[in-house]
Design a protein around this motif. Structure first.
Motif, PDB file in Angstrom:
ATOM      1  N   ARG A 152       3.499   5.959   4.379  1.00 54.64           N
ATOM      2  CA  ARG A 152       4.901   5.900   3.996  1.00 54.64           C
ATOM      3  C   ARG A 152       5.755   5.550   5.231  1.00 54.64           C
ATOM      4  NH1 ARG A 152       7.265   7.715  -0.424  1.00 54.64           N
ATOM      5  NH2 ARG A 152       5.395   8.938  -0.958  1.00 54.64           N
ATOM      6  N   GLY A 153       6.628   4.572   5.083  1.00 51.22           N
ATOM      7  CA  GLY A 153       7.503   4.153   6.174  1.00 51.22           C
ATOM      8  C   GLY A 153       6.923   3.061   7.046  1.00 51.22           C
ATOM      9  N   ASP A 154       5.670   2.639   6.776  1.00 53.14           N
ATOM     10  CA  ASP A 154       5.067   1.580   7.586  1.00 53.14           C
ATOM     11  C   ASP A 154       5.560   0.217   7.138  1.00 53.14           C
ATOM     12  OD1 ASP A 154       3.675   3.322   9.148  1.00 53.14           O
ATOM     13  OD2 ASP A 154       1.808   3.182   8.022  1.00 53.14           O
ATOM     14  N   GLY A 155       5.617  -0.697   8.089  1.00 53.20           N
ATOM     15  CA  GLY A 155       5.955  -2.094   7.827  1.00 53.20           C
ATOM     16  C   GLY A 155       5.311  -2.951   8.902  1.00 53.20           C
ATOM     17  N   SER A 180       6.726  -7.189   2.475  1.00 52.22           N
ATOM     18  CA  SER A 180       6.789  -5.724   2.471  1.00 52.22           C
ATOM     19  C   SER A 180       5.403  -5.154   2.152  1.00 52.22           C
ATOM     20  CB  SER A 180       7.804  -5.227   1.440  1.00 52.22           C
ATOM     21  OG  SER A 180       9.106  -5.706   1.746  1.00 52.22           O
ATOM     22  N   LEU A 181       5.008  -4.137   2.895  1.00 48.57           N
ATOM     23  CA  LEU A 181       3.703  -3.503   2.686  1.00 48.57           C
ATOM     24  C   LEU A 181       3.811  -2.412   1.635  1.00 48.57           C
ATOM     25  CD1 LEU A 181       2.488  -3.182   6.392  1.00 48.57           C
ATOM     26  CD2 LEU A 181       2.054  -5.024   4.764  1.00 48.57           C
ATOM     27  N   GLN A 182       2.711  -2.248   0.873  1.00 47.43           N
ATOM     28  CA  GLN A 182       2.648  -1.248  -0.176  1.00 47.43           C
ATOM     29  C   GLN A 182       1.924  -0.005   0.333  1.00 47.43           C
ATOM     30  OE1 GLN A 182       4.276  -1.754  -3.010  1.00 47.43           O
ATOM     31  NE2 GLN A 182       4.831  -3.835  -2.319  1.00 47.43           N
ATOM     32  N   LEU A 183       2.310   1.154  -0.180  1.00 43.60           N
ATOM     33  CA  LEU A 183       1.676   2.412   0.207  1.00 43.60           C
ATOM     34  C   LEU A 183       0.200   2.399  -0.175  1.00 43.60           C
ATOM     35  CD1 LEU A 183       2.155   5.252   1.394  1.00 43.60           C
ATOM     36  CD2 LEU A 183       2.632   6.052  -0.924  1.00 43.60           C
TER      37      LEU A 183
END
Length: 396
Positions: free
Chosen positions: A224-227, A253-256
């Motif tokens: 969570r919060g990664d990009g 955008s990256l997905q959890l």
């Protein structure tokens, strides 16, 4: 004490002058006293037999006055000699006092008790050395008192000089100690600053080594919060390299829970070189396109200028006949209409004409062949229509 000495000297001079005046008056009175008649007639006195001239008394007074002046000059010279001797002794005493003051200040730094004892002893010796010398007589007593007072002042001056010297020595020692403390504090501060800088540099190097890309590719599961930007900063690599290693766009955008690959150092270096080469290729391509566009714009501007000049020349010569510029030969009317719209959107006046070989697309007409040729050159250099096969034909 100075007042008493001056009073005594004044009283002595008054008494002496009074005595001398009385003696002179007495002598004059004796010389003017009348002698008895019998003595004059019967027994003449020896003074009358051999009278002394008046100049004798004047010479005597001059001699006495000269002797008194010599005595006074001798006394003045003696007093000056004594004063000079006293000044010499006072200077020597002051020099000795300064030397003793330095020695006492040094001894005071080592042991204050010993220095105080030595100072008392020096004061006693000075008091003994400056004891007044007794003289006989009123003048001698006054001079003795004067010398005693001067000696006491000299002793006080010596003591004051010793005290000032001791104070100066103590101030110099304190200043030296303070400067040493300040230098030591500065040295410690500089050493601490250097140690902190070295520790900070070492910590920064450790953080940089920690955040460097791994030696071999590794898998990473998105949290969570990664990009891409955050992960690229975390592993110290460009965003474009991380996106290219995962076949993604830098703005994706990256997905959890998504799995991405963290490239190794060698891969990062290779991808960075490829990205730099691609960027350089794009920059070169852009520069070429800009140069081509500039060249086309210059050609178009030149063609338009030639067309304007040709139209002016035709107008002045009143050339006969009209000419057009055929830009295309379409297979059917629909294709011809499509091409006509293209040239009309570029600002040209277009017409179509059906022939046995197809439908012509003609731009114009222009009066005179010179103007038509200039229009042909303009069309062939216009990037908006993108054609190089335009040619001039007679309109009517």
């Amino acid at each position: 004490m100075n007042f008493s000495r001056q009073a005594l000297l004044g009283i002595g001079m008054i008494i002496g002058g009074s005595v001398m005046l009385y003696a002179m008056v007495q002598q004059i009175g004796d010389s003017n006293e009348p002698q008895p008649a019998s003595a004059v007639v019967d027994k003449p006195s020896p003074e009358q037999e051999s009278p002394q001239p008046l100049t004798t008394d004047i010479e005597t007074e001059k001699r006495i006055l000269a002797e008194k002046q010599k005595e006074r000059a001798a006394r003045v010279a003696e007093q000056e000699k004594r004063a000079q001797q006293f000044l010499t002794e006072q200077e020597a005493a002051e020099a000795e006092a300064l030397a003793k003051a330095r020695a006492e200040s040094q001894q005071y730094m080592a042991s204050s008790a010993a220095a105080a004892e030595e100072s008392d002893k020096s004061d006693a010796e000075k008091n003994d050395a400056t004891a007044p010398i007794k003289k006989t007589g009123a003048a001698g007593s006054a001079e003795s008192e004067t010398n005693t007072e001067d000696q006491q002042k000299a002793a006080q001056a010596q003591q004051e000089a010793q005290r000032q010297a001791a104070i100066k020595e103590q101030a110099a020692a304190k200043k030296l100690a303070d400067s040493k403390k300040e230098a030591e504090a500065k040295r410690q501060a500089d050493a601490k600053k250097q140690a902190d800088a070295a520790a900070e540099k070492k910590q920064a190097a450790a953080e940089a080594a920690k955040n460097e890309p791994p030696k071999s590719p590794s898998d990473y599961q998105v949290k969570r919060g990664d990009g891409l930007i955050k992960l690229a900063r975390q592993y110290n690599m460009p965003v474009e390299v991380l996106a290219q290693a995962n076949n993604l766009s830098p703005s994706t955008s990256l997905q959890l829970g998504q799995n991405i690959t963290i490239p190794s150092r060698k891969q990062v270096e290779r991808l960075a070189r490829e990205a730099a080469a691609a960027e350089q290729a794009r920059e070169e391509k852009r520069q070429k396109e800009e140069a081509l566009a500039k060249k086309s714009a210059d050609a178009k501007r030149e063609a338009q200028q030639k067309l304007s000049e040709a139209r002016q020349e035709v107008k002045e010569t009143d050339a006969k006949g009209s000419f057009g510029v055929q830009v295309a030969l379409a297979n059917d009317q629909a294709k011809a209409d499509e091409l006509a719209k293209k040239f009309q959107s570029a600002g040209y006046q277009v017409k179509t004409s059906t022939t046995s070989r197809g439908v012509r697309v003609i731009v114009g007409p222009e009066r005179g062949k010179v103007a038509a040729l200039a229009l042909k050159d303009k069309i062939n250099s216009d990037p908006k229509v993108n054609t190089t096969s335009a040619w001039v034909l007679y309109w009517r």
